[in-house]
Design an enzyme around this catalytic site. Structure first.
Site, mmCIF file in Angstrom:
data_model
loop_
_atom_site.group_PDB
_atom_site.id
_atom_site.type_symbol
_atom_site.label_atom_id
_atom_site.label_comp_id
_atom_site.label_asym_id
_atom_site.label_seq_id
_atom_site.Cartn_x
_atom_site.Cartn_y
_atom_site.Cartn_z
ATOM 1 N N GLY A 1 0.787 -1.337 0.155
ATOM 2 C CA GLY A 1 0.052 0.000 0.050
ATOM 3 C C GLY A 1 0.911 1.356 0.064
ATOM 4 N N GLY B 1 0.713 1.460 -4.695
ATOM 5 C CA GLY B 1 -0.508 0.962 -4.048
ATOM 6 C C GLY B 1 -1.521 1.953 -3.748
ATOM 7 N N ARG C 1 17.399 -1.368 -11.083
ATOM 8 C CA ARG C 1 16.157 -2.206 -10.676
ATOM 9 C C ARG C 1 16.868 -3.538 -10.192
ATOM 10 N NH1 ARG C 1 14.492 -0.094 -15.599
ATOM 11 N NH2 ARG C 1 12.690 1.341 -15.138
ATOM 12 N N ASN D 1 13.614 -7.804 -2.358
ATOM 13 C CA ASN D 1 12.529 -7.976 -3.050
ATOM 14 C C ASN D 1 12.000 -9.228 -3.275
ATOM 15 O OD1 ASN D 1 12.092 -5.195 -2.623
ATOM 16 N ND2 ASN D 1 12.185 -4.717 -5.049
ATOM 17 N N ILE E 1 4.251 -5.682 -10.286
ATOM 18 C CA ILE E 1 4.898 -4.390 -10.563
ATOM 19 C C ILE E 1 5.963 -4.336 -10.057
ATOM 20 C CG2 ILE E 1 4.440 -1.678 -10.623
ATOM 21 C CD1 ILE E 1 1.703 -2.367 -10.106
ATOM 22 N N HIS F 1 12.556 -5.118 -18.575
ATOM 23 C CA HIS F 1 12.383 -3.896 -18.083
ATOM 24 C C HIS F 1 13.604 -3.346 -17.489
ATOM 25 C CE1 HIS F 1 10.085 -0.705 -16.411
ATOM 26 N NE2 HIS F 1 10.044 -1.014 -15.078
HETATM 27 N N1 APR Z 1 4.201 -7.745 2.328
HETATM 28 C C1 APR Z 1 3.571 -6.511 1.844
HETATM 29 N N2 APR Z 1 3.718 -5.563 1.599
HETATM 30 C C2 APR Z 1 5.162 -5.086 1.867
HETATM 31 C C3 APR Z 1 6.057 -6.226 2.299
HETATM 32 C C4 APR Z 1 5.505 -7.461 2.398
HETATM 33 N N3 APR Z 1 6.174 -8.235 2.760
HETATM 34 N N4 APR Z 1 7.303 -5.584 2.547
HETATM 35 C C5 APR Z 1 7.069 -4.437 2.155
HETATM 36 N N5 APR Z 1 5.688 -3.980 1.726
HETATM 37 C C6 APR Z 1 5.250 -2.744 1.441
HETATM 38 C C7 APR Z 1 5.708 -1.518 2.257
HETATM 39 O O1 APR Z 1 5.405 -1.582 3.455
HETATM 40 C C8 APR Z 1 5.436 -0.410 1.211
HETATM 41 O O2 APR Z 1 4.123 0.303 1.726
HETATM 42 O O3 APR Z 1 5.569 -2.488 0.118
HETATM 43 C C9 APR Z 1 5.123 -1.143 -0.045
HETATM 44 C C10 APR Z 1 6.160 -0.616 -1.141
HETATM 45 O O4 APR Z 1 5.740 0.954 -1.493
HETATM 46 P P1 APR Z 1 6.846 1.889 -1.591
HETATM 47 O O5 APR Z 1 7.976 1.564 -0.740
HETATM 48 O O6 APR Z 1 6.292 3.273 -1.815
HETATM 49 O O7 APR Z 1 7.127 1.870 -3.214
HETATM 50 P P2 APR Z 1 6.439 1.841 -4.531
HETATM 51 O O8 APR Z 1 7.037 3.187 -5.006
HETATM 52 O O9 APR Z 1 5.110 1.810 -4.481
HETATM 53 O O10 APR Z 1 7.267 0.762 -5.469
HETATM 54 C C11 APR Z 1 6.795 -0.631 -5.198
HETATM 55 O O11 APR Z 1 7.033 -1.235 -7.454
HETATM 56 O O12 APR Z 1 8.010 -0.069 -9.164
HETATM 57 C C12 APR Z 1 8.348 -0.959 -8.366
HETATM 58 O O13 APR Z 1 10.731 -0.576 -7.928
HETATM 59 C C13 APR Z 1 9.249 -0.572 -7.392
HETATM 60 O O14 APR Z 1 9.695 -2.493 -5.997
HETATM 61 C C14 APR Z 1 9.098 -1.266 -6.216
HETATM 62 C C15 APR Z 1 7.726 -1.382 -6.096
#
Ligand code: APR
Length: 317
Positions: free
Chosen positions: A11, A15, A89, A96, A119, A176
């Protein structure tokens, strides 16, 4: 018709925008999952409180409990760290992969029949890992990258030629990463080959080529350009919008032709890897992979991009 249910795992930046776009377009009821307590609940409450003003009628539920994603028609995975300036990436793979493993186990337990769109980066490797763990059929699991890469390419062309981006048709193939393949020969403005228009503008084929090369390079590095400006994370509006196009095509059976990261079984000379190619997305998920002839130069670029994907994916083994 019963409302669709859309689960978004992660989220964060992408998200949150995804949840809002799903609501604004009334694509279905939304469940936003994150491991951070309160954050997905807060975002969903905030978006829901705009429903009166925006005039949408869907429910939004923020959660830290995987059981809430049960029964979703489609799951979108954004969980994972984004890049910081100077990172590729691929630098995200270790951290990740762990996150993707946990997320995939949640999907397998509660939503094994849903469509899945990944994504999280590095995209080609993350979608591969998610499929391996969930066992979701290849027609139902897709990575989002090509819609965005193609949209970025189209945007640069529209700025260069001073035409509406709506009239630019552009497509990228491959992984990508910085080796992705923007397909110049198949790029047009209202059906007119883009190189013809650039040659008209500059009165020289050599100059047109130079300008196109710059746009191709900018497309390849477009994600990094945003990261360098934001400094705190990576692009999130355009990745969310690009994913919505895929979600909408599946849920509404639009059969749009969208560049998607899908499992290839010999198409474009690739076997056993997820790579970006044009696909028909509809109610059946990946209903068709559209194949066409690449010339020697394009095939060589595709091979180079696929080699980079293979190198990365093979480190997962
Ligand atoms: N389960 C669910 N959510 C998780 C987990 C997990 N095990 N670990 C981390 N998260 C959540 C984080 O708490 C965070 O809210 O994933 C979210 C990622 O959000 P952001 O850090 O804001 O990243 P964002 O810009 O949304 O990108 C997400 O997409 O484009 C790709 O490279 C980017 O890998 C990244 C992903």
């Amino acid at each position: 018709m019963a409302k669709k249910k859309i689960a978004i795992i992660g989220g964060g930046q992408i998200g949150g925008v995804l949840a809002q776009l799903c609501a604004l377009r009334e694509l279905g009821d939304v469940v936003l999952f994150d491991i951070i307590e309160g954050m997905p609940q807060g975002k969903c409450l905030d978006i829901a409180e705009a429903s009166k003003v925006d005039g949408f009628n869907v429910s939004l539920k923020g959660t830290n409990n995987y059981a809430d994603i049960a029964g979703s028609d489609i799951v979108i995975v954004t969980a994972g760290l984004p890049r910081k300036p100077g990172m590729s990436r691929d630098d995200l793979i270790e951290v990740n992969s762990k996150i993707m493993t946990a997320v995939s186990e949640g999907i397998k337990k509660f939503c094994p029949n849903a469509f899945v769109i990944v994504i999280s980066n590095p995209l080609d490797a993350m979608v591969t890992l998610c499929q391996k763990i969930t066992g979701i059929p290849y027609t139902k699991i897709i990575g989002q990258a090509g819609v965005l890469d193609s949209a970025r390419f189209a945007t640069f062309i529209s700025w260069e030629l001073g035409v509406s981006v709506c009239d630019v048709t552009a497509m990228t193939l491959g992984g990508h990463g910085d080796d992705m393949v923007p397909l110049v020969r198949y790029t047009s403005v209202a059906g007119i080959p883009v190189m013809e228009l650039l040659e008209q503008k500059y009165g020289s084929a050599a100059k047109a080529k130079e300008v196109m090369e710059a746009m191709v390079n900018r497309t390849r590095k477009a994600g990094g350009e945003v990261v360098a400006l934001l400094k705190t994370g990576s692009a999130f509006y355009s990745p969310a919008s690009s994913t919505i196009a895929m979600v909408e095509s599946i849920l509404k059976d639009q059969k749009r032709v969208l560049a998607s990261c899908v499992y290839l079984n010999g198409e474009f000379g690739v076997k056993g890897y997820f790579v970006g190619v044009p696909c028909v997305l509809g109610a059946g998920g990946v209903e068709k992979i559209i194949q066409f002839k690449l010339n020697a130069e394009e095939q060589a670029l595709m091979d180079k991009s696929v080699a980079a994907v293979k190198g990365l994916v093979d480190t997962l083994k």
